[in-house]
Scaffold this motif. Structure first.
Motif, PDB file in Angstrom:
ATOM      1  N   LEU A 136      -6.299  -3.753  -2.372  1.00 20.37           N
ATOM      2  CA  LEU A 136      -5.237  -3.265  -3.254  1.00 20.37           C
ATOM      3  C   LEU A 136      -5.484  -3.746  -4.681  1.00 20.37           C
ATOM      4  O   LEU A 136      -4.717  -4.522  -5.252  1.00 20.37           O
ATOM      5  N   ALA A 165      -6.903  -6.197   4.000  1.00 19.76           N
ATOM      6  CA  ALA A 165      -6.205  -5.058   3.413  1.00 19.76           C
ATOM      7  C   ALA A 165      -5.687  -5.385   2.011  1.00 19.76           C
ATOM      8  O   ALA A 165      -5.765  -4.548   1.102  1.00 19.76           O
ATOM      9  N   ALA A 175       0.826  -1.216   0.000  1.00 25.01           N
ATOM     10  CA  ALA A 175       0.000   0.000   0.000  1.00 25.01           C
ATOM     11  C   ALA A 175       0.856   1.259   0.000  1.00 25.01           C
ATOM     12  O   ALA A 175       0.513   2.263  -0.637  1.00 25.01           O
TER      13      ALA A 175
END
Length: 263
Positions: free
Chosen positions: A104, A100, A52
């Protein structure tokens, strides 16, 4: 087997074992197997943060593993059961990391490579990072070997000799985080703990001193790496998993031989 990428893979695997062997002995003696596995699972969150922020995966994984290791060390014995604390933090970090990663969408991610390793894709820069981290951990183990060993046997004995067990325990957890960060490329998040525990547990069967066990674990780990890569080459199987399988076979053979010798 002499192709350039196989040579790099062998160098990477042996580099990991340089640090994993002595560290794995303390993991076995201190019964920290779950601690090692829990810290490794938290590495997924480090991978997500690295991608990220567009920073090195090694840096992100190391930061998360250090945070995990230090948090557990500081909170242990303060009203939290160790297994409960590890279970909560490890699985929470793993779950948050996987969630998470799913966000992406603009980055192509081979999640399997992080979970099970991609040793055949190791580059020259990766080898430098692996050997640099491993030699750092090896240096810490040599420097504080006696102190950590005494603290493992008896904290009171360590205090009597003028050592500080808490500081050495913290050094041990930091070393564990470094090894996990450098090994993620070799065997992946889910198999790192196996390469810490299995060679050390195998060497325990024929070692009469702690030092011999550490050296024996290094030799067994190296043999497992070379045998696993050879098997992967000829059988067309996943390299990281084959290395762990080779280590498991060595563990079984050595323990069978030890039992037969006793009888």
């Amino acid at each position: 087997m002499l192709d350039d990428f196989m040579v790099r893979a062998a160098l990477a695997g042996i580099g990991v074992m340089v640090a994993a062997a002595p560290l794995g002995c303390f993991v076995v003696w201190r019964r920290m197997a779950f601690f090692g596995a829990a810290t490794a699972h938290a590495a997924v969150l480090g991978v997500a943060i690295s991608l990220a922020l567009s920073i090195s995966v090694f840096v992100g994984v190391l930061a998360v593993c250090l945070a995990m290791a230090i948090t557990v060390t500081l909170l242990a014995g303060r009203g939290y059961a160790m297994d409960t604390l590890l279970g909560v933090l490890a699985h929470a970090a793993l779950a948050v990391g996987l969630v998470a990663v799913s966000f992406l969408t603009h980055i192509r991610i081979d999640l399997m490579a992080y979970l099970f390793g991609d040793i055949l894709a190791v580059g020259h820069a990766d080898i430098g990072v692996i050997w640099g981290g491993s030699l750092l951990v090896l240096g810490i183990m040599i420097w504080r070997w006696q102190a950590i060993l005494l603290a493992t046997v008896s904290e009171d004995l360590a205090y009597a000799e003028g050592y500080r067990p808490f500081r050495d325990e913290l050094l041990l957890t930091i070393s564990l985080a470094i090894v996990i960060a450098v090994a993620i490329k070799v065997v992946g998040v889910l198999l790192i703990a196996a390469m810490l525990i299995i060679p050390a547990a195998t060497a325990r069967a024929f070692s009469s001193t702690p030092e011999r066990m550490a050296v024996g674990a290094g030799l067994i780990g190296t043999i497992a790496v070379l045998a696993g890569l050879t098997g992967s080459w000829y059988l067309d199987t996943p390299a990281g998993a084959t290395v762990v399988t080779a280590a498991t076979i060595l563990f079984a053979l050595v323990n069978i031989a030890a039992r037969l010798k006793q009888h």
